[in-house]
Design a protein around this motif. Structure first.
Motif, PDB file in Angstrom:
ATOM      1  N   GLY A 185      13.230  -8.687 -55.698  1.00  0.00           N
ATOM      2  CA  GLY A 185      13.577 -10.100 -55.609  1.00  0.00           C
ATOM      3  C   GLY A 185      12.397 -10.942 -55.163  1.00  0.00           C
ATOM      4  N   GLU A 186      12.542 -12.236 -55.374  1.00  0.00           N
ATOM      5  CA  GLU A 186      11.472 -13.171 -55.020  1.00  0.00           C
ATOM      6  C   GLU A 186      11.252 -13.224 -53.513  1.00  0.00           C
ATOM      7  N   ASP A 187      10.045 -13.566 -53.132  1.00  0.00           N
ATOM      8  CA  ASP A 187       9.646 -13.767 -51.737  1.00  0.00           C
ATOM      9  C   ASP A 187       9.678 -12.497 -50.892  1.00  0.00           C
ATOM     10  N   CYS A 188       9.786 -11.326 -51.527  1.00  0.00           N
ATOM     11  CA  CYS A 188       9.750 -10.090 -50.745  1.00  0.00           C
ATOM     12  C   CYS A 188       8.325  -9.684 -50.386  1.00  0.00           C
ATOM     13  N   LEU A 189       7.344 -10.202 -51.130  1.00  0.00           N
ATOM     14  CA  LEU A 189       5.947  -9.938 -50.806  1.00  0.00           C
ATOM     15  C   LEU A 189       5.122 -11.183 -51.084  1.00  0.00           C
ATOM     16  N   PRO A 190       5.165 -12.150 -50.157  1.00  0.00           N
ATOM     17  CA  PRO A 190       4.344 -13.347 -50.328  1.00  0.00           C
ATOM     18  C   PRO A 190       2.851 -12.977 -50.338  1.00  0.00           C
ATOM     19  N   PRO A 191       2.057 -13.671 -51.141  1.00  0.00           N
ATOM     20  CA  PRO A 191       0.628 -13.354 -51.225  1.00  0.00           C
ATOM     21  C   PRO A 191      -0.079 -13.328 -49.869  1.00  0.00           C
ATOM     22  N   ASP A 192       0.228 -14.281 -49.005  1.00  0.00           N
ATOM     23  CA  ASP A 192      -0.417 -14.301 -47.683  1.00  0.00           C
ATOM     24  C   ASP A 192      -0.148 -13.013 -46.916  1.00  0.00           C
ATOM     25  N   ASP A 193       1.079 -12.509 -47.014  1.00  0.00           N
ATOM     26  CA  ASP A 193       1.422 -11.267 -46.316  1.00  0.00           C
ATOM     27  C   ASP A 193       0.627 -10.093 -46.863  1.00  0.00           C
ATOM     28  N   LEU A 194       0.466 -10.049 -48.181  1.00  0.00           N
ATOM     29  CA  LEU A 194      -0.295  -8.956 -48.781  1.00  0.00           C
ATOM     30  C   LEU A 194      -1.747  -8.979 -48.316  1.00  0.00           C
ATOM     31  N   PHE A 195      -2.333 -10.155 -48.234  1.00  0.00           N
ATOM     32  CA  PHE A 195      -3.737 -10.236 -47.819  1.00  0.00           C
ATOM     33  C   PHE A 195      -3.911  -9.988 -46.320  1.00  0.00           C
ATOM     34  N   GLU A 196      -2.903 -10.296 -45.514  1.00  0.00           N
ATOM     35  CA  GLU A 196      -2.987 -10.090 -44.064  1.00  0.00           C
ATOM     36  C   GLU A 196      -2.598  -8.679 -43.652  1.00  0.00           C
ATOM     37  N   ARG A 197      -1.689  -8.065 -44.405  1.00  0.00           N
ATOM     38  CA  ARG A 197      -1.186  -6.720 -44.084  1.00  0.00           C
ATOM     39  C   ARG A 197      -1.293  -5.871 -45.344  1.00  0.00           C
ATOM     40  N   SER A 198      -2.498  -5.392 -45.622  1.00  0.00           N
ATOM     41  CA  SER A 198      -2.769  -4.758 -46.906  1.00  0.00           C
ATOM     42  C   SER A 198      -2.647  -3.232 -46.912  1.00  0.00           C
ATOM     43  N   GLY A 199      -2.255  -2.656 -45.790  1.00  0.00           N
ATOM     44  CA  GLY A 199      -1.989  -1.223 -45.788  1.00  0.00           C
ATOM     45  C   GLY A 199      -0.755  -0.942 -46.638  1.00  0.00           C
ATOM     46  N   VAL A 200      -0.746   0.173 -47.350  1.00  0.00           N
ATOM     47  CA  VAL A 200       0.384   0.482 -48.219  1.00  0.00           C
ATOM     48  C   VAL A 200       1.678   0.565 -47.407  1.00  0.00           C
ATOM     49  N   GLY A 201       1.625   1.181 -46.242  1.00  0.00           N
ATOM     50  CA  GLY A 201       2.802   1.236 -45.370  1.00  0.00           C
ATOM     51  C   GLY A 201       3.212  -0.147 -44.890  1.00  0.00           C
ATOM     52  N   GLN A 202       2.234  -0.993 -44.592  1.00  0.00           N
ATOM     53  CA  GLN A 202       2.520  -2.365 -44.166  1.00  0.00           C
ATOM     54  C   GLN A 202       3.156  -3.171 -45.297  1.00  0.00           C
ATOM     55  N   ILE A 203       2.717  -2.940 -46.524  1.00  0.00           N
ATOM     56  CA  ILE A 203       3.315  -3.623 -47.670  1.00  0.00           C
ATOM     57  C   ILE A 203       4.785  -3.247 -47.782  1.00  0.00           C
ATOM     58  N   ALA A 204       5.077  -1.960 -47.632  1.00  0.00           N
ATOM     59  CA  ALA A 204       6.473  -1.501 -47.688  1.00  0.00           C
ATOM     60  C   ALA A 204       7.298  -2.130 -46.564  1.00  0.00           C
ATOM     61  N   GLU A 205       6.732  -2.204 -45.361  1.00  0.00           N
ATOM     62  CA  GLU A 205       7.431  -2.832 -44.234  1.00  0.00           C
ATOM     63  C   GLU A 205       7.712  -4.301 -44.513  1.00  0.00           C
ATOM     64  N   THR A 206       6.751  -4.992 -45.102  1.00  0.00           N
ATOM     65  CA  THR A 206       6.922  -6.414 -45.430  1.00  0.00           C
ATOM     66  C   THR A 206       8.034  -6.599 -46.452  1.00  0.00           C
ATOM     67  N   ILE A 207       8.038  -5.762 -47.471  1.00  0.00           N
ATOM     68  CA  ILE A 207       9.094  -5.843 -48.489  1.00  0.00           C
ATOM     69  C   ILE A 207      10.455  -5.627 -47.851  1.00  0.00           C
ATOM     70  N   LEU A 208      10.573  -4.597 -47.024  1.00  0.00           N
ATOM     71  CA  LEU A 208      11.849  -4.292 -46.375  1.00  0.00           C
ATOM     72  C   LEU A 208      12.307  -5.441 -45.492  1.00  0.00           C
ATOM     73  N   ALA A 209      11.414  -5.950 -44.659  1.00  0.00           N
ATOM     74  CA  ALA A 209      11.779  -7.038 -43.740  1.00  0.00           C
ATOM     75  C   ALA A 209      12.208  -8.286 -44.495  1.00  0.00           C
ATOM     76  N   ASN A 210      11.467  -8.646 -45.529  1.00  0.00           N
ATOM     77  CA  ASN A 210      11.801  -9.851 -46.280  1.00  0.00           C
ATOM     78  C   ASN A 210      13.048  -9.668 -47.135  1.00  0.00           C
ATOM     79  N   ARG A 211      13.257  -8.464 -47.624  1.00  0.00           N
ATOM     80  CA  ARG A 211      14.478  -8.186 -48.394  1.00  0.00           C
ATOM     81  C   ARG A 211      15.704  -8.285 -47.498  1.00  0.00           C
ATOM     82  N   GLU A 212      15.608  -7.711 -46.308  1.00  0.00           N
ATOM     83  CA  GLU A 212      16.724  -7.784 -45.358  1.00  0.00           C
ATOM     84  C   GLU A 212      16.978  -9.218 -44.923  1.00  0.00           C
ATOM     85  N   ARG A 213      15.919  -9.981 -44.707  1.00  0.00           N
ATOM     86  CA  ARG A 213      16.043 -11.379 -44.291  1.00  0.00           C
ATOM     87  C   ARG A 213      16.739 -12.203 -45.376  1.00  0.00           C
ATOM     88  N   SER A 214      16.426 -11.920 -46.642  1.00  0.00           N
ATOM     89  CA  SER A 214      17.012 -12.693 -47.730  1.00  0.00           C
ATOM     90  C   SER A 214      18.472 -12.335 -47.982  1.00  0.00           C
TER      91      SER A 214
END
Length: 83
Positions: free
Chosen positions: A50-79
């Motif tokens: 879904g949209e907004d699960c990985l905003p570009p700013d988040d990818l550039f600030e948290r670029s570890g593969v595990g961090q990307i997965a955490e960002t997707i999970l957090a934003n998916r749950e938030r939405s």
């Protein structure tokens, strides 16, 4: 080693994009990612999660593969939380 479904998906997707990723400890950009690859990854994330699960700013600030997965999970749950 990926321990969650989302981590596995991110690792596999990074590999599909041609990155030299072995696991969640790798960094998207150090594995060969660039701004074009980032746009392609974000598009795949939007298609899958879904949209907004990985905003570009988040990818550039948290670029570890595990961090990307955490960002997707957090934003998916938030939405999924009703207003």
């Amino acid at each position: 080693m990926a321990s969650t479904e989302i981590e596995s998906w991110v690792v596999d997707t990074c590999r599909e994009l041609g990155l030299l990723v072995e696991g969640v400890g790798d960094d998207f950009f150090l594995a060969g990612g660039n701004s074009l690859t980032a746009v392609r990854l974000i598009a795949k994330v939007e298609e899958r999660f879904g949209e907004d699960c990985l905003p570009p700013d988040d990818l550039f600030e948290r670029s570890g593969v595990g961090q990307i997965a955490e960002t997707i999970l957090a934003n998916r749950e938030r939405s999924q939380v009703p207003d």
